[in-house]
Enzyme design. Sequence first.
Site, short mmCIF file in Angstrom:
data_model
loop_
_atom_site.label_atom_id
_atom_site.label_comp_id
_atom_site.label_asym_id
_atom_site.label_seq_id
_atom_site.Cartn_x
_atom_site.Cartn_y
_atom_site.Cartn_z
N LYS A 85 7.53 0.67 -4.06
CA LYS A 85 6.79 1.81 -3.53
C LYS A 85 7.06 2.05 -2.04
O LYS A 85 6.79 3.14 -1.53
CB LYS A 85 5.28 1.64 -3.76
CG LYS A 85 4.61 0.58 -2.91
CD LYS A 85 3.12 0.50 -3.21
CE LYS A 85 2.42 -0.57 -2.38
NZ LYS A 85 2.48 -0.29 -0.94
N ASP A 86 7.61 1.05 -1.35
CA ASP A 86 7.93 1.21 0.06
C ASP A 86 9.26 1.90 0.29
O ASP A 86 9.60 2.25 1.43
CB ASP A 86 7.98 -0.16 0.77
CG ASP A 86 6.62 -0.81 0.87
OD1 ASP A 86 5.61 -0.09 0.86
OD2 ASP A 86 6.57 -2.06 0.97
N ARG A 133 -2.15 9.13 0.05
CA ARG A 133 -2.28 9.45 -1.38
C ARG A 133 -3.65 9.07 -1.92
O ARG A 133 -4.31 9.86 -2.61
CB ARG A 133 -1.18 8.70 -2.16
CG ARG A 133 -1.33 8.75 -3.67
CD ARG A 133 -0.35 7.78 -4.34
NE ARG A 133 -0.56 6.41 -3.92
CZ ARG A 133 -1.49 5.60 -4.40
NH1 ARG A 133 -2.34 6.04 -5.33
NH2 ARG A 133 -1.60 4.36 -3.97
N ARG A 134 -4.10 7.84 -1.60
CA ARG A 134 -5.42 7.41 -2.07
C ARG A 134 -6.52 8.24 -1.40
O ARG A 134 -7.49 8.64 -2.06
CB ARG A 134 -5.62 5.93 -1.75
CG ARG A 134 -4.73 5.00 -2.55
CD ARG A 134 -4.76 3.59 -1.99
NE ARG A 134 -3.91 2.67 -2.75
CZ ARG A 134 -3.36 1.59 -2.25
NH1 ARG A 134 -3.56 1.26 -0.97
NH2 ARG A 134 -2.60 0.81 -2.99
N ARG A 151 -6.20 -0.79 8.42
CA ARG A 151 -4.92 -1.40 8.78
C ARG A 151 -5.05 -2.91 8.76
O ARG A 151 -6.13 -3.46 8.63
CB ARG A 151 -4.48 -0.95 10.19
CG ARG A 151 -4.19 0.53 10.34
CD ARG A 151 -3.10 1.03 9.41
NE ARG A 151 -1.86 0.27 9.51
CZ ARG A 151 -0.89 0.52 10.38
NH1 ARG A 151 -1.02 1.49 11.25
NH2 ARG A 151 0.22 -0.20 10.38
N ARG A 157 -7.68 -7.14 5.99
CA ARG A 157 -8.40 -6.07 5.30
C ARG A 157 -9.59 -6.62 4.51
O ARG A 157 -10.68 -6.03 4.53
CB ARG A 157 -7.43 -5.33 4.37
CG ARG A 157 -6.32 -4.63 5.11
CD ARG A 157 -5.41 -3.87 4.17
NE ARG A 157 -4.22 -3.41 4.87
CZ ARG A 157 -3.40 -2.47 4.42
NH1 ARG A 157 -3.65 -1.86 3.28
NH2 ARG A 157 -2.34 -2.11 5.11
N CYS A 244 7.40 7.09 1.11
CA CYS A 244 6.18 6.42 0.67
C CYS A 244 4.92 7.00 1.29
O CYS A 244 3.82 6.68 0.86
CB CYS A 244 6.28 4.92 0.95
SG CYS A 244 6.42 4.51 2.70
#
Length: 301
Positions: A85-86, A133-134, A151, A157, A244
């Site tokens: 995905k990156d 996207r999220r 971040r 996180r 991405c």
Amino acid sequence: MTAFSTPLRIGTRGSQLARAQTQWVVAQLQTAHPELRVEIQIIQTTGDLRRDIPFNQVGTKGMFVKEIEQALLDNEIDVGVHSLKDMPSELPQGLTLSCFPVREDPRDAFISRENVPLENLPDGSIVGTSSTRRHTQLGVARPEWVITELRGNLDTRLRKLDTGEYDAIILACAGLSRLGLSHRITAPIDPVMCVPAAGQGALALETRKNDSEIAALLSALNHLDTQDCVAAERAFLRELGGGCSVPAGAYAKLDGDSMTLMGVLATDGGINLHRHIVYGHRSLAEYLGAELAKTLQGKFS
């Protein structure tokens, strides 16, 4: 490189997740080729060096892969291990994705303090994510939440959640699973609510195009179902011309030889959000991805 005569040089990022993924790849390769020797090289990428800047402001595609790809082109390594995905939809000339190991869970993970279910998270709750996207999809699905930037590495996180800085955070199921942290997931998010990123949960092993011997070595790890699904998802992204950070998602799944591909595309900060699903034979994976992108782009014209 002659098979097993010299160590296979594998390049990866230095994050905890990248190292775990690479160690898994090495273990699988050495199971398939017991005589294989491996050297792992840690390579810092732009994304690793610029953690203080939100992803969508860094201003470069491939910010987690470019330096690894340069090491491949410079013949400093033989294989680059990436989270698919990156990766941008287009690769540098001379490089190819030679192998797609079996995919982990591609869904996003909802993680809340005290495991409060998603549907019970109160209005006004602070929800953290690093992904446009999220952010756009959940902003439409749950406008009562306050969705803010998140971040830091995975441990950071989770700590921000545990100390009360956030009421919930959104991460990838795959990364948590690979690090043995699946127990932290309150629930996977239904892709109908939040379509995953193209290639999420999949690894990609990148090589030089002319390294046929290394590609043959890696072929023992290739998973055809994963390969076909991510082919459709990446064709979708390629048709959009995106990397991405594009506010778009694509998720393919197979039932035998039948493929279902769902996609989402957002513009104007999520004000316009469109979804669509296409169906077809798995042999048409790239065609389905391109057609899905064209259909969604047409909704904005």
